[in-house]
Design a protein around this motif. Sequence first.
Motif, mmCIF file in Angstrom:
data_model
loop_
_atom_site.group_PDB
_atom_site.id
_atom_site.type_symbol
_atom_site.label_atom_id
_atom_site.label_comp_id
_atom_site.label_asym_id
_atom_site.label_seq_id
_atom_site.Cartn_x
_atom_site.Cartn_y
_atom_site.Cartn_z
ATOM 1 N N GLY A 1 4.621 10.209 5.462
ATOM 2 C CA GLY A 1 4.625 8.975 5.535
ATOM 3 C C GLY A 1 5.744 7.880 6.373
ATOM 4 O O GLY A 1 5.644 7.567 7.731
ATOM 5 N N GLN B 1 2.872 12.490 0.365
ATOM 6 C CA GLN B 1 1.985 11.625 0.900
ATOM 7 C C GLN B 1 2.656 9.804 1.633
ATOM 8 O O GLN B 1 3.262 9.791 3.195
ATOM 9 C CB GLN B 1 0.318 10.917 0.817
ATOM 10 C CG GLN B 1 -0.047 10.351 1.811
ATOM 11 C CD GLN B 1 -2.074 9.964 2.167
ATOM 12 O OE1 GLN B 1 -2.219 10.124 0.563
ATOM 13 N NE2 GLN B 1 -2.726 8.822 2.241
ATOM 14 N N ALA B 2 3.462 9.789 0.524
ATOM 15 C CA ALA B 2 4.351 8.417 1.155
ATOM 16 C C ALA B 2 6.048 8.825 1.897
ATOM 17 O O ALA B 2 6.296 8.155 2.544
ATOM 18 C CB ALA B 2 4.453 7.662 -0.114
ATOM 19 N N PHE C 1 1.878 2.400 -3.785
ATOM 20 C CA PHE C 1 0.765 3.080 -4.622
ATOM 21 C C PHE C 1 0.077 4.336 -3.810
ATOM 22 O O PHE C 1 -1.245 4.684 -4.116
ATOM 23 C CB PHE C 1 -0.839 1.758 -4.894
ATOM 24 C CG PHE C 1 -0.243 0.973 -4.780
ATOM 25 C CD1 PHE C 1 0.459 0.970 -6.284
ATOM 26 C CD2 PHE C 1 0.543 -0.562 -3.946
ATOM 27 C CE1 PHE C 1 1.060 -0.637 -6.881
ATOM 28 C CE2 PHE C 1 0.844 -1.538 -4.904
ATOM 29 C CZ PHE C 1 1.083 -2.105 -6.332
ATOM 30 N N GLN C 2 0.471 5.374 -3.068
ATOM 31 C CA GLN C 2 -0.557 6.550 -2.633
ATOM 32 C C GLN C 2 0.872 7.247 -3.598
ATOM 33 O O GLN C 2 1.796 7.662 -3.999
ATOM 34 C CB GLN C 2 0.961 6.706 -0.664
ATOM 35 C CG GLN C 2 0.261 5.683 -0.250
ATOM 36 C CD GLN C 2 -1.346 5.631 0.659
ATOM 37 O OE1 GLN C 2 -1.254 6.902 0.734
ATOM 38 N NE2 GLN C 2 -1.873 4.935 0.412
ATOM 39 N N PRO C 3 0.311 8.850 -3.561
ATOM 40 C CA PRO C 3 0.814 9.900 -3.965
ATOM 41 C C PRO C 3 1.726 10.223 -3.280
ATOM 42 O O PRO C 3 2.212 10.045 -1.927
ATOM 43 C CB PRO C 3 -0.314 11.239 -3.916
ATOM 44 C CG PRO C 3 -1.625 10.261 -3.336
ATOM 45 C CD PRO C 3 -0.900 8.553 -2.774
ATOM 46 N N TRP C 4 3.363 10.248 -3.929
ATOM 47 C CA TRP C 4 4.803 10.424 -3.815
ATOM 48 C C TRP C 4 4.450 10.958 -2.237
ATOM 49 O O TRP C 4 5.889 11.759 -1.635
ATOM 50 C CB TRP C 4 5.225 10.596 -4.801
ATOM 51 C CG TRP C 4 5.637 12.542 -5.268
ATOM 52 C CD1 TRP C 4 4.883 12.989 -6.051
ATOM 53 C CD2 TRP C 4 6.274 13.141 -4.920
ATOM 54 N NE1 TRP C 4 4.916 14.127 -6.576
ATOM 55 C CE2 TRP C 4 6.376 14.274 -5.426
ATOM 56 C CE3 TRP C 4 7.089 13.783 -3.999
ATOM 57 C CZ2 TRP C 4 6.162 15.851 -5.356
ATOM 58 C CZ3 TRP C 4 7.391 14.800 -3.244
ATOM 59 C CH2 TRP C 4 7.321 16.089 -4.181
ATOM 60 N N ALA D 1 0.881 -1.096 -0.064
ATOM 61 C CA ALA D 1 -0.309 -0.071 -0.145
ATOM 62 C C ALA D 1 0.983 0.821 -0.108
ATOM 63 O O ALA D 1 0.191 2.225 -0.421
ATOM 64 C CB ALA D 1 -0.901 -0.013 1.137
ATOM 65 N N PHE D 2 1.981 1.353 0.898
ATOM 66 C CA PHE D 2 2.807 2.476 0.939
ATOM 67 C C PHE D 2 3.971 2.884 -1.124
ATOM 68 O O PHE D 2 3.356 3.508 -0.849
ATOM 69 C CB PHE D 2 4.142 2.114 1.344
ATOM 70 C CG PHE D 2 4.534 3.205 1.450
ATOM 71 C CD1 PHE D 2 4.677 3.967 1.798
ATOM 72 C CD2 PHE D 2 6.301 2.961 0.654
ATOM 73 C CE1 PHE D 2 5.920 5.089 2.474
ATOM 74 C CE2 PHE D 2 7.320 4.489 0.629
ATOM 75 C CZ PHE D 2 7.184 5.092 2.141
#
Length: 101
Positions: A13, A9-10, A4-7, A1-2
């Motif tokens: 995180g 947001q990743a 596939f996040q918008p960069w 899932a990490f």
Amino acid sequence: AFFFQPWPQALAGLLLSRMLAKLVLLPFAEVQHFLMPDGAERQDEEFVLQQLRTTANLRLSNPLARLLDFLMFHGDSLQVEHHLWPAMSFLRLGSASEILR
């Protein structure tokens, strides 16, 4: 899932998780790096002896704790070895620990 996040947001995180990990581990790092000297400071002491006197390793007996230490914190439980050989890869610190003993 990490992945596939918008960069942004990743990245946020990842940075937040690293910051939280460092805050949790700060007390351990303080203990490992700043042991109280026994008596007066010794300016003429050899480097190796000074490192052995002022640095400590964490003793992790739980296999899960050792695995997390290796994966997330790159062998923070091997501080003495890291201070004696700072340029050595954290992958080799375990072997250095056996030699040091």
